[in-house]
Motif scaffolding. Structure first.
Motif, PDB file in Angstrom:
ATOM      1  N   PHE A 143     -40.363  25.596  35.201  1.00  0.00           N
ATOM      2  CA  PHE A 143     -39.937  24.277  34.933  1.00  0.00           C
ATOM      3  C   PHE A 143     -39.898  23.477  36.193  1.00  0.00           C
ATOM      4  O   PHE A 143     -39.459  24.288  36.960  1.00  0.00           O
ATOM      5  CB  PHE A 143     -38.287  24.279  34.192  1.00  0.00           C
ATOM      6  CG  PHE A 143     -38.051  22.538  34.290  1.00  0.00           C
ATOM      7  CD1 PHE A 143     -38.295  21.789  33.345  1.00  0.00           C
ATOM      8  CD2 PHE A 143     -37.093  22.192  35.275  1.00  0.00           C
ATOM      9  CE1 PHE A 143     -37.936  20.439  33.258  1.00  0.00           C
ATOM     10  CE2 PHE A 143     -36.658  20.999  35.274  1.00  0.00           C
ATOM     11  CZ  PHE A 143     -37.227  20.182  34.084  1.00  0.00           C
ATOM     12  N   SER A 144     -40.526  22.505  36.355  1.00  0.00           N
ATOM     13  CA  SER A 144     -40.354  21.667  37.791  1.00  0.00           C
ATOM     14  C   SER A 144     -39.901  20.181  37.388  1.00  0.00           C
ATOM     15  O   SER A 144     -40.283  19.805  36.332  1.00  0.00           O
ATOM     16  CB  SER A 144     -41.982  21.586  38.220  1.00  0.00           C
ATOM     17  OG  SER A 144     -42.430  22.797  38.740  1.00  0.00           O
ATOM     18  N   ARG A 145     -38.931  19.969  38.143  1.00  0.00           N
ATOM     19  CA  ARG A 145     -38.468  18.482  37.890  1.00  0.00           C
ATOM     20  C   ARG A 145     -39.308  17.400  38.505  1.00  0.00           C
ATOM     21  O   ARG A 145     -40.034  17.641  39.703  1.00  0.00           O
ATOM     22  CB  ARG A 145     -36.985  18.484  38.741  1.00  0.00           C
ATOM     23  CG  ARG A 145     -36.176  17.142  38.536  1.00  0.00           C
ATOM     24  CD  ARG A 145     -34.839  17.031  39.157  1.00  0.00           C
ATOM     25  NE  ARG A 145     -35.142  16.925  40.694  1.00  0.00           N
ATOM     26  CZ  ARG A 145     -34.968  17.795  41.581  1.00  0.00           C
ATOM     27  NH1 ARG A 145     -34.838  19.145  41.457  1.00  0.00           N
ATOM     28  NH2 ARG A 145     -35.520  17.326  42.900  1.00  0.00           N
ATOM     29  N   VAL A 146     -39.466  16.207  37.676  1.00  0.00           N
ATOM     30  CA  VAL A 146     -40.219  15.194  38.039  1.00  0.00           C
ATOM     31  C   VAL A 146     -39.613  13.696  38.153  1.00  0.00           C
ATOM     32  O   VAL A 146     -38.997  13.586  36.874  1.00  0.00           O
ATOM     33  CB  VAL A 146     -41.638  15.204  37.273  1.00  0.00           C
ATOM     34  CG1 VAL A 146     -42.554  13.874  37.786  1.00  0.00           C
ATOM     35  CG2 VAL A 146     -42.299  16.493  37.144  1.00  0.00           C
ATOM     36  N   ARG A 147     -39.169  13.312  39.154  1.00  0.00           N
ATOM     37  CA  ARG A 147     -38.257  12.345  39.210  1.00  0.00           C
ATOM     38  C   ARG A 147     -38.789  10.920  38.571  1.00  0.00           C
ATOM     39  O   ARG A 147     -38.246  10.286  38.085  1.00  0.00           O
ATOM     40  CB  ARG A 147     -37.969  11.918  40.765  1.00  0.00           C
ATOM     41  CG  ARG A 147     -36.993  10.676  40.744  1.00  0.00           C
ATOM     42  CD  ARG A 147     -36.417  10.503  42.161  1.00  0.00           C
ATOM     43  NE  ARG A 147     -35.519  11.600  42.306  1.00  0.00           N
ATOM     44  CZ  ARG A 147     -34.769  11.781  43.593  1.00  0.00           C
ATOM     45  NH1 ARG A 147     -35.053  10.659  44.335  1.00  0.00           N
ATOM     46  NH2 ARG A 147     -34.079  12.610  43.932  1.00  0.00           N
ATOM     47  N   SER A 148     -40.158  10.815  38.693  1.00  0.00           N
ATOM     48  CA  SER A 148     -40.979   9.433  37.948  1.00  0.00           C
ATOM     49  C   SER A 148     -40.689   9.476  36.262  1.00  0.00           C
ATOM     50  O   SER A 148     -40.860   8.777  35.936  1.00  0.00           O
ATOM     51  CB  SER A 148     -42.213   9.562  38.419  1.00  0.00           C
ATOM     52  OG  SER A 148     -43.009  10.838  37.884  1.00  0.00           O
ATOM     53  N   TYR A 149     -40.201  10.946  35.897  1.00  0.00           N
ATOM     54  CA  TYR A 149     -40.248  10.776  34.464  1.00  0.00           C
ATOM     55  C   TYR A 149     -38.875  10.128  34.018  1.00  0.00           C
ATOM     56  O   TYR A 149     -38.702   9.464  32.773  1.00  0.00           O
ATOM     57  CB  TYR A 149     -40.046  12.111  33.788  1.00  0.00           C
ATOM     58  CG  TYR A 149     -41.377  12.855  33.819  1.00  0.00           C
ATOM     59  CD1 TYR A 149     -42.596  12.499  34.456  1.00  0.00           C
ATOM     60  CD2 TYR A 149     -41.358  14.469  33.483  1.00  0.00           C
ATOM     61  CE1 TYR A 149     -43.752  13.143  34.319  1.00  0.00           C
ATOM     62  CE2 TYR A 149     -42.594  15.017  33.644  1.00  0.00           C
ATOM     63  CZ  TYR A 149     -43.671  14.365  34.108  1.00  0.00           C
ATOM     64  OH  TYR A 149     -44.937  15.179  33.904  1.00  0.00           O
ATOM     65  N   GLY A 150     -37.933   9.964  34.773  1.00  0.00           N
ATOM     66  CA  GLY A 150     -36.577   9.449  34.621  1.00  0.00           C
ATOM     67  C   GLY A 150     -35.764   9.900  33.688  1.00  0.00           C
ATOM     68  O   GLY A 150     -35.983  11.316  33.533  1.00  0.00           O
ATOM     69  N   LEU A 151     -34.962   9.451  32.893  1.00  0.00           N
ATOM     70  CA  LEU A 151     -33.981  10.154  32.026  1.00  0.00           C
ATOM     71  C   LEU A 151     -34.140   9.675  30.651  1.00  0.00           C
ATOM     72  O   LEU A 151     -33.498  10.610  29.807  1.00  0.00           O
ATOM     73  CB  LEU A 151     -32.398   9.864  32.359  1.00  0.00           C
ATOM     74  CG  LEU A 151     -31.998  10.188  34.188  1.00  0.00           C
ATOM     75  CD1 LEU A 151     -30.791   9.665  34.141  1.00  0.00           C
ATOM     76  CD2 LEU A 151     -32.101  11.856  34.138  1.00  0.00           C
ATOM     77  N   GLY A 152     -34.929   8.660  30.486  1.00  0.00           N
ATOM     78  CA  GLY A 152     -35.229   8.458  28.910  1.00  0.00           C
ATOM     79  C   GLY A 152     -36.137   8.813  28.215  1.00  0.00           C
ATOM     80  O   GLY A 152     -36.584   8.326  27.170  1.00  0.00           O
ATOM     81  N   ALA A 153     -36.999   9.883  28.887  1.00  0.00           N
ATOM     82  CA  ALA A 153     -38.126  10.289  28.294  1.00  0.00           C
ATOM     83  C   ALA A 153     -37.611  10.933  26.959  1.00  0.00           C
ATOM     84  O   ALA A 153     -36.717  11.788  26.950  1.00  0.00           O
ATOM     85  CB  ALA A 153     -38.670  11.331  29.192  1.00  0.00           C
TER      86      ALA A 153
END
Length: 515
Positions: A505-515
């Protein structure tokens, strides 16, 4: 490719690592600590060697591969802003490559390439570095690990979702407190204001310290519902907040049963079709009865809610432990698998070569991104994560699907998203094969169905959620099986991806929290 040539190339980089570690021990230094490689960090170091373990396949099925955590990309954090569209892969979202002049520059770049999984490029850079300076490894240690480095205090790393407060240093003769006792000792402490800018001046006001615990708990609950990771990180602010974050089980209860981050938002049955169309209005059960699909989904959601409530205090002693330890899909990033394998190249007829035909190291990546509505995106490409993760969205897939056939896939994001596949996901339920395991034991078994490269095919991936690294949870997916289904002939075929590695797993900030 001869076996001798393959063995020589396979072991060359490994021999270098072993020699490097031997030199470190002989000098009295410790090898660099394992850390997640960061995008663009020229001083990142390769991960420590880990013991090889075989992925366990269900009974009656053959294990697909033997995994080695040192052979592929580990989780990264993509916090930078997404790049603009229209760039080519050669001049894409990555920073301009720095000019490599000295042997140390080549050595550091080789380290970074190896940490990213590019074994072929790293091997070439290592060779060039040693051609320029055969003592470059000593110079690298002197720069990044000077004398006395091993005796310095190691920085404390806190997992993104860890809620345990940092244990203070105590005298050697005193017996260290347990985590439970340490947290309990914080219960009578208050939130301290920040110290004054000038010594001797009064402290600045701290209004939050005047709030009663009941009102402060309501504020923390709102923070947890908005972003549970931010709520966990509040434990690093002060001891009082560390106590509240660790002991407020009402907040963790709400997080567990909610759809924002909790288990009520996980799908145990298919929620949509493979190509993201809604399910039929009516569903036929194995018994032959026909029921309304929406009513059946609501009943299953209620059943999952009851199950979540029943797991505390056994087998999970608290709501916090259930959220932290129970298998669950993570949505604020993507899972990436980096695959390296060796194949023989074609011998050149224009120039003299030695040692027979050349041997090539091939690197490609698999990407999986999950959505809370039960859909997912699957992608296999040779493009590196920095060129892919910010474009791995539904909008980009819909915009560029079929670009490859129309000849419009030379720039980003079309260059990668034209190859992406729509899919759906779910976790194991009571109707799946148990293989001798209870439902609780196989809760982390993951099923993915995607469209095929051709319309008549469908792909099915069977994976399992695992943990990799200290403190991290649900950040690894291991293979259990990979199949194709022919819709015309109703035949199943099994792939044998011997080179495929687990997903991290890699975190991607541009995905946001509401994906």
């Amino acid at each position: 490719m001869t076996s001798g040539a393959s063995t020589q190339l396979d072991t060359e980089l490994e021999s270098f690592r072993q020699q490097w570690l031997t030199d470190l021990h002989s000098k009295g230094n410790q090898p660099p600590s394992t850390s997640e490689p960061r995008q663009g960090d020229s001083s990142s170091v390769p991960a420590k060697h880990r013991r090889k373990v075989s992925a366990q396949a269900p009974a009656g099925k053959k294990a697909i591969y033997a995994e080695d955590d040192n052979d592929y990309l580990h989780g990264q954090a993509f916090d930078e802003a997404p790049p603009p569209s229209g760039h080519t892969l050669a001049g894409s979202s990555k920073e301009q490559p720095r000019e490599l002049v000295s042997a140390l520059d080549h050595f550091e770049e080789a380290m970074e390439r190896e940490a990213q999984g590019n074994m072929g490029d790293s091997l070439k850079l290592y060779r060039q570095a040693y051609k320029l300076d055969n003592t470059v490894d000593r110079r690298y240690r002197e720069k990044h690990f000077p004398p006395g480095h091993a005796n310095q205090k190691k920085p404390i790393s806190v997992a993104k979702e860890a809620t345990e407060p940092v244990q203070p240093q105590e005298p050697e003769e005193s017996k260290p407190l347990t985590i439970q006792d340490l947290i309990a000792s914080f219960s009578t402490l208050a939130i301290e204001p920040t110290p004054p800018d000038v010594e001797g001046m009064p402290q600045p006001p701290c209004p939050i310290s005047e709030l009663p615990d009941e009102l402060l708990s309501h504020i923390l609950l709102d923070v947890a519902i908005a972003d549970v990771a931010d709520f966990a990180r509040l434990s690093l602010v002060c001891k009082r907040l560390a106590y509240l974050v660790s002991s407020e089980q009402r907040i963790w209860h709400r997080v567990c049963i909610g759809r924002e981050f909790g288990f009520q938002g996980l799908w145990r049955h298919w929620g949509i079709e493979t190509e993201w169309q809604p399910l039929p209005e009516l569903t036929e059960l194995p018994s032959g009865d026909v029921v309304n699909t929406r009513d059946m989904q609501e009943a299953r959601t209620w059943e999952e809610h009851r199950k979540t409530l029943s797991l505390v205090p056994s087998p999970y002693p608290s709501w916090q432990m259930q959220f932290f330890r129970r298998p669950r899909i993570r949505f604020n990033g993507c899972y990436i698998s980096t695959v390296n394998y060796v194949r023989s190249g074609q011998q050149s007829t224009n120039q003299a070569t030695w040692g027979g035909a050349p041997v090539l190291i091939v690197t490609y990546y698999r990407y999986l991104r999950f959505y809370r509505d039960g859909s997912c995106i699957s992608l296999q490409t040779t493009s590196e994560p920095g060129d892919v993760v910010h474009h791995l969205t539904k909008d980009e897939l819909a915009r560029h699907k079929g670009d490859k056939d129309r000849g419009h896939s030379s720039t980003l994001p079309g260059a990668v998203m034209s190859l992406a596949l729509k899919g759906r996901w779910r976790l194991a339920n009571e109707e799946d094969e148990s293989h001798g395991k209870t439902l609780e034991e196989r809760e982390g078994d993951l099923y993915i169905e995607t469209e095929g490269v051709k319309p008549r095919y469908m792909y099915r991936m069977e994976l399992s959620l695992r943990n990799a690294g200290k403190g991290a949870r649900n950040n690894k997916l291991v293979w259990r099986g990979f199949y194709s289904y022919n819709k015309l002939s109703a035949d199943w075929g099994q792939f044998g991806p011997k080179n495929d590695k687990p997903f991290f797993f890699s975190r991607v900030r541009s995905y946001g929290l509401g994906a």
